[in-house]
Design a protein around this motif. Sequence first.
Motif, PDB file in Angstrom:
ATOM      1  N   GLY A 137      41.580  87.573 101.223  1.00  0.00           N
ATOM      2  CA  GLY A 137      40.544  87.687 102.240  1.00  0.00           C
ATOM      3  C   GLY A 137      39.236  88.148 101.627  1.00  0.00           C
ATOM      4  O   GLY A 137      38.802  87.664 100.581  1.00  0.00           O
ATOM      5  N   ILE A 138      38.572  89.152 102.243  1.00  0.00           N
ATOM      6  CA  ILE A 138      37.281  89.655 101.763  1.00  0.00           C
ATOM      7  C   ILE A 138      37.537  90.718 100.694  1.00  0.00           C
ATOM      8  O   ILE A 138      38.220  91.717 100.946  1.00  0.00           O
ATOM      9  N   VAL A 139      36.971  90.513  99.507  1.00  0.00           N
ATOM     10  CA  VAL A 139      37.124  91.440  98.381  1.00  0.00           C
ATOM     11  C   VAL A 139      35.848  92.266  98.276  1.00  0.00           C
ATOM     12  O   VAL A 139      34.745  91.694  98.139  1.00  0.00           O
ATOM     13  N   HIS A 140      35.947  93.636  98.335  1.00  0.00           N
ATOM     14  CA  HIS A 140      34.793  94.529  98.245  1.00  0.00           C
ATOM     15  C   HIS A 140      34.652  95.014  96.813  1.00  0.00           C
ATOM     16  O   HIS A 140      35.633  95.403  96.170  1.00  0.00           O
ATOM     17  N   VAL A 141      33.407  95.021  96.315  1.00  0.00           N
ATOM     18  CA  VAL A 141      33.122  95.398  94.931  1.00  0.00           C
ATOM     19  C   VAL A 141      32.092  96.511  94.937  1.00  0.00           C
ATOM     20  O   VAL A 141      31.049  96.410  95.594  1.00  0.00           O
ATOM     21  N   THR A 142      32.388  97.631  94.196  1.00  0.00           N
ATOM     22  CA  THR A 142      31.414  98.718  93.998  1.00  0.00           C
ATOM     23  C   THR A 142      31.061  98.754  92.527  1.00  0.00           C
ATOM     24  O   THR A 142      31.907  98.530  91.657  1.00  0.00           O
ATOM     25  N   ALA A 143      29.773  99.073  92.228  1.00  0.00           N
ATOM     26  CA  ALA A 143      29.306  99.092  90.843  1.00  0.00           C
ATOM     27  C   ALA A 143      28.113 100.013  90.735  1.00  0.00           C
ATOM     28  O   ALA A 143      27.434 100.306  91.726  1.00  0.00           O
ATOM     29  N   HIS A 144      27.850 100.492  89.512  1.00  0.00           N
ATOM     30  CA  HIS A 144      26.640 101.285  89.250  1.00  0.00           C
ATOM     31  C   HIS A 144      26.072 100.860  87.900  1.00  0.00           C
ATOM     32  O   HIS A 144      26.809 100.478  86.986  1.00  0.00           O
ATOM     33  N   SER A 147      44.842  87.199 107.508  1.00  0.00           N
ATOM     34  CA  SER A 147      43.987  87.796 106.475  1.00  0.00           C
ATOM     35  C   SER A 147      42.798  86.921 106.131  1.00  0.00           C
ATOM     36  O   SER A 147      41.893  87.354 105.415  1.00  0.00           O
ATOM     37  N   GLN A 148      42.780  85.700 106.617  1.00  0.00           N
ATOM     38  CA  GLN A 148      41.760  84.731 106.221  1.00  0.00           C
ATOM     39  C   GLN A 148      40.660  84.656 107.263  1.00  0.00           C
ATOM     40  O   GLN A 148      40.913  84.666 108.462  1.00  0.00           O
ATOM     41  N   THR A 149      39.418  84.597 106.774  1.00  0.00           N
ATOM     42  CA  THR A 149      38.264  84.440 107.674  1.00  0.00           C
ATOM     43  C   THR A 149      38.052  82.956 107.905  1.00  0.00           C
ATOM     44  O   THR A 149      37.012  82.395 107.556  1.00  0.00           O
ATOM     45  N   ASP A 150      39.019  82.297 108.453  1.00  0.00           N
ATOM     46  CA  ASP A 150      38.996  80.845 108.658  1.00  0.00           C
ATOM     47  C   ASP A 150      39.483  80.569 110.067  1.00  0.00           C
ATOM     48  O   ASP A 150      40.171  81.410 110.685  1.00  0.00           O
ATOM     49  N   THR A 151      39.130  79.419 110.613  1.00  0.00           N
ATOM     50  CA  THR A 151      39.566  79.035 111.951  1.00  0.00           C
ATOM     51  C   THR A 151      39.989  77.573 111.937  1.00  0.00           C
ATOM     52  O   THR A 151      39.601  76.803 111.054  1.00  0.00           O
TER      53      THR A 151
END
Length: 832
Positions: free
Chosen positions: A250-257, A367-371
């Motif tokens: 599904g949606i993967v969140h990424v944090t970075a600095h 889990s998918q942002t699909d329709t």
Amino acid sequence: MRVSRVSGVAVLALVASLLGPVNGANADPPPSAAITSPPEGTTVTGPITIDGEGHLDPASPDTVTGLQLYVAGAAVAGQQVGCTTPPSDALNCFGSFTYDPTVLGPGTYALQVDLLTTGPPVSSPSVHVTVPVPPPTLTMNQVISPVTGPVDISVEGDTNAASTDLPAWVTFTWGTTNIGTQPCPDLTSHSCPIVFNWDSTDLSGTNNLVATMTTASQDQVPSLPQAIEARNPPPTVTIDSPTAGAAEQGIVHVTAHGGVVGHQTDFAKKIDLFVNSGTVPVDTASCDTNARDCSTNLLSWDSTGRADGNYTLKVVFTSTRGRTGSDSVQVRVTSPKPTAVITSPVDGDTVFGNDVKVQATGTVDGSQTDTGESMDLYVAGHLEKSLPCPAASRSCPVVFDWDASGINGTRDLTVKFNTANDKHATSSATTVKVTTTPPSASISAPVNGATVSGVVSVVTSGVINPQQSDTPTSMQLLFDGTAVSGPQPCTGTTSTPKACSRPFTWDTSGMSGQHTLQAKFLTHKGFTALSPIVTITVVSPLPKVVITSPTARSTLHRTATVTVSGAIDATQTDSPSSVRLSLDGAALGGVIPCAPTAAAPRVCAASYTWSTVGLTGRHTLVASVVSAKGAVGTSTATSVYVYGSTKLAIAPAKAHVAGRSVTYTGRVTTPVNKLGVSGVKVKVVIRPAIGKAKTLYVLTNARGFFKVGFRPSMNSSVAATLVPLPYYGPSHSSTKLRVFPRVSCTVGSTIRRSSLDHGTCTFSRLPKSTKVTLQYRFGNHWYTLGSGRAPGAKIPFSFRFAVRGSYLVRLVLSATSVFAATTGPALRVQVT
């Protein structure tokens, strides 16, 4: 022979050279001094060596003591040298000076040397040297390496006060990179002090740092290079999450600095997120452009619908100066696929008709942002129809109305579920049994086995099962398996919408023989029904044609008119088109077009003027009529005879040997076109001079040639005469043969001188009175002893020789019109 001799004298001349006396008396040379180096006009930029010399007259009472250097007319202190010549040489002096004229400043100066003697000094001529204006100079302070960010660079540039040139600006380069240019603070001064602030933020590595001053006259003066390292590390960035190898969907969140390193004049701008080797970011976070550091947890990537597997997430930190730093992490993505299923009918069901309900459902994982977008129904692998899904829903239930009309047998049903993200799911196949009564076709007329002729009416019909949602479209008639015309539309009625009856008119003209008929019935759904085959026999009489003139066995001469009459049978829808004539199997003339009249459209009469010149003999005429539909009628053959003259020729006679077999060839031709006359009889009569004539009969071959063989004798002739037929004129040819007679001779071999000797020669069938000559041979020549006439085939002769020796004797017969000249054998006779 007289031989002459010639003597020569050499003279040597001597030439004397006379030298005249030199007028005038010898004078003693005056004292002298000179500078031998440097040459006149030399430009000097530092210390130089000056070579001088001096000389006295040998008669002079003085002696040399040394040399003194003068510059600009003044003696140079400390620049006096002694002579380098041996002490015994008191008249010559050589010496060298080391002197730096640049201490006098820029300008042109005269150099002289004085020869110092015990008497008065002797001065040399002046030699001028030039001291140029010193070039501009540029110095740069020592820069401490490595450098990071901004750094100050101090330089001092100068031009000589005597120069008219002034400093203008200074350019700074680091390797091949131009890092800046700064003008001099006072453009009226010979001095140019500059402090240049170099921001090295964008540079890294080690290169030579060089300052270059440019003057007002465009002279360029570089400083000494300094190897300087610019140590400016690029920005850095680190992915904080997800960690390497993490499982995502599904949606993967990424944090970075990330941030700018050190004291560089650069600031944070943005952080981009890329997936795999993509060049377009999937997400971007902006940074505070007044800070060197930046942190974000706002980056995200929608992995919905991606194929399962490893993906590389890459973040790129970009500064306000466009410099970048990056970090990557690999994650494992699992994207649950959409599903599709047919709920009705189920495997093994039997269906029929035009309204079969097919129920199916498609589902997207939560889990998918699909329709769901649409559902497709496939029958036997072919797309049947599509239905849309409910808007913005992960679930897609649909019901298809399937028209199974016209199908018999099993069919596989599948559905394909399509999502908004272009993902697809195909259900497993559901196999159903379909039953349908097919359409049928028939021919009611003509019946099977009928015999027909001309134009025939064919009645066809077709029927569709009433339970099917199909309608008739067209009917087609097939003749021997090939369509007679294109499909003809059905003309059904509202009372019988499932039936089709269609009559056809079929022209059988020219189609004699057994043939087949079949009806082909087509429906709107594309189904086809073929009727049972009807076999019929077609009778199509061919055109009739007859040659009306000339009649059979007629004898023709020169020009004849051939008339032909043809007609088409009344049962045929055809008309005569043309007439063709053939002579002995080959075309005679061109095609003769028919010109039927309205009163007689099936009749054709034609005539042809035939030139028989050169065609002597028996010939066969045949006529044929060709109809407009290509039917051909042929007449019976008509045999006629063409009268013409002939020419008989025998090959020219050659010389032959009597009694040997020979073959003579002759030919019979027509005079007009020189063609051979074949199959005619030739009478050949061979008449010898002595004996009975012989008569032979021969036939000419296909080219008109004939041959006869016989044994020729003296005075033979050959005569050939054509035995004419009623349509051939007679001809005759003859020739006389030239024949070498066969001979035998006898004579006494030894006789006494002056005695008469006798001999005899016999020539086969030699005519009387043939001239005969008796010859003998002496040396290489034959001489005549006497001549006379032959009394017959046997010729006696006599001779005598008065001188002893060996002789050759022969008889020579002269040539006549009936035999060739010949010589008897040479007979050797010994006279004692």
